[in-house]
Structures are given as C-alpha cells and as structure tokens.
Design an enzyme around this catalytic site. Structure first.
Site, PDB file in Angstrom:
ATOM      1  N   THR A 120       0.827  -1.200   0.000  1.00 21.09           N
ATOM      2  CA  THR A 120       0.000   0.000   0.000  1.00 21.09           C
ATOM      3  C   THR A 120       0.864   1.253   0.000  1.00 21.09           C
ATOM      4  OG1 THR A 120      -1.660   1.213   1.287  1.00 21.09           O
ATOM      5  CG2 THR A 120      -0.090  -0.082   2.527  1.00 21.09           C
ATOM      6  N   ASP A 121       0.297   2.344  -0.450  1.00 23.99           N
ATOM      7  CA  ASP A 121       1.013   3.617  -0.345  1.00 23.99           C
ATOM      8  C   ASP A 121       0.910   4.187   1.075  1.00 23.99           C
ATOM      9  OD1 ASP A 121      -1.652   4.368  -0.428  1.00 23.99           O
ATOM     10  OD2 ASP A 121      -1.340   6.030  -1.789  1.00 23.99           O
ATOM     11  N   LYS A 136       2.538  -3.430   6.614  1.00 29.63           N
ATOM     12  CA  LYS A 136       2.841  -3.680   5.197  1.00 29.63           C
ATOM     13  C   LYS A 136       4.320  -3.443   4.914  1.00 29.63           C
ATOM     14  CE  LYS A 136      -1.157  -4.729   3.282  1.00 29.63           C
ATOM     15  NZ  LYS A 136      -1.346  -5.917   2.447  1.00 29.63           N
ATOM     16  N   TYR A 187      -1.379  -0.209  10.034  1.00 26.10           N
ATOM     17  CA  TYR A 187      -1.570  -0.855   8.734  1.00 26.10           C
ATOM     18  C   TYR A 187      -0.360  -0.614   7.832  1.00 26.10           C
ATOM     19  CZ  TYR A 187      -3.553  -1.825   4.120  1.00 26.10           C
ATOM     20  OH  TYR A 187      -3.776  -2.302   2.857  1.00 26.10           O
TER      21      TYR A 187
END
Length: 89
Positions: free
Chosen positions: A17-18, A44, A40
């Site tokens: 994810t960014d 990641k 989160y």
C-alpha cells in the site's frame, strides 16, 4: 512462510500500500523513504522488508485504494481504474 517459499522456490506477490508513506509529499517513487503513520502501513512495510531481505523471488505491488470510494480522494480504486481503462482502450 519465508522458509516454505524458499524451499519450494515460490514467487511471492505481496499487495502492499502507499500507506507506507506519510502522505506529505505525494506522487511517491519506489526509492522514496517510507514513513508509515499507522499500524496498517507499518505492517505492510514490515512484510516488504522481510521479503526483500529474504532469498524469495518476489514482487511488491503498492496500491493506492484497492476497493471502495473515499470522499476526499479524487483517484478511483484500482479495480474501477482497470475496468475504466479496459472499457476505454
């Protein structure tokens, strides 16, 4: 997971994810320094580090928005974007 992937020579595709970035700069590149601001994003980024430090063949895909819509975000999610591109081209 890394041990089994290495033993069986499995290519792992990680959908990241960014959110590994803090969002202050925008238009991030692969070479930009991550700075997650929530669990989160940190989780990641942690798994990205595990993959890249291992001998596992891997691909890391960083998406912006996988599904749904966010009122403040002008970009559509990746599913709607791919659908639109396929319809237009």
């Amino acid at each position: 997971m890394t041990e089994i992937s290495e033993q069986l020579n499995i290519h792992v595709i990680h959908i990241s994810t960014d959110f590994i970035f803090d969002g202050k700069k925008g238009n991030y590149k692969e070479t930009d320094i991550p700075n997650p601001v929530n669990y989160y994003g940190a989780s990641k980024l942690n798994f990205e580090a595990i993959l890249t430090a291992s001998a596992i063949q891997n691909t890391i895909l960083r998406t912006t928005l996988v599904y749904g819509k966010v009122p403040q975000v002008t970009n559509s999610n990746i599913v709607l974007w791919v659908k639109k591109m396929l319809e237009e081209k």
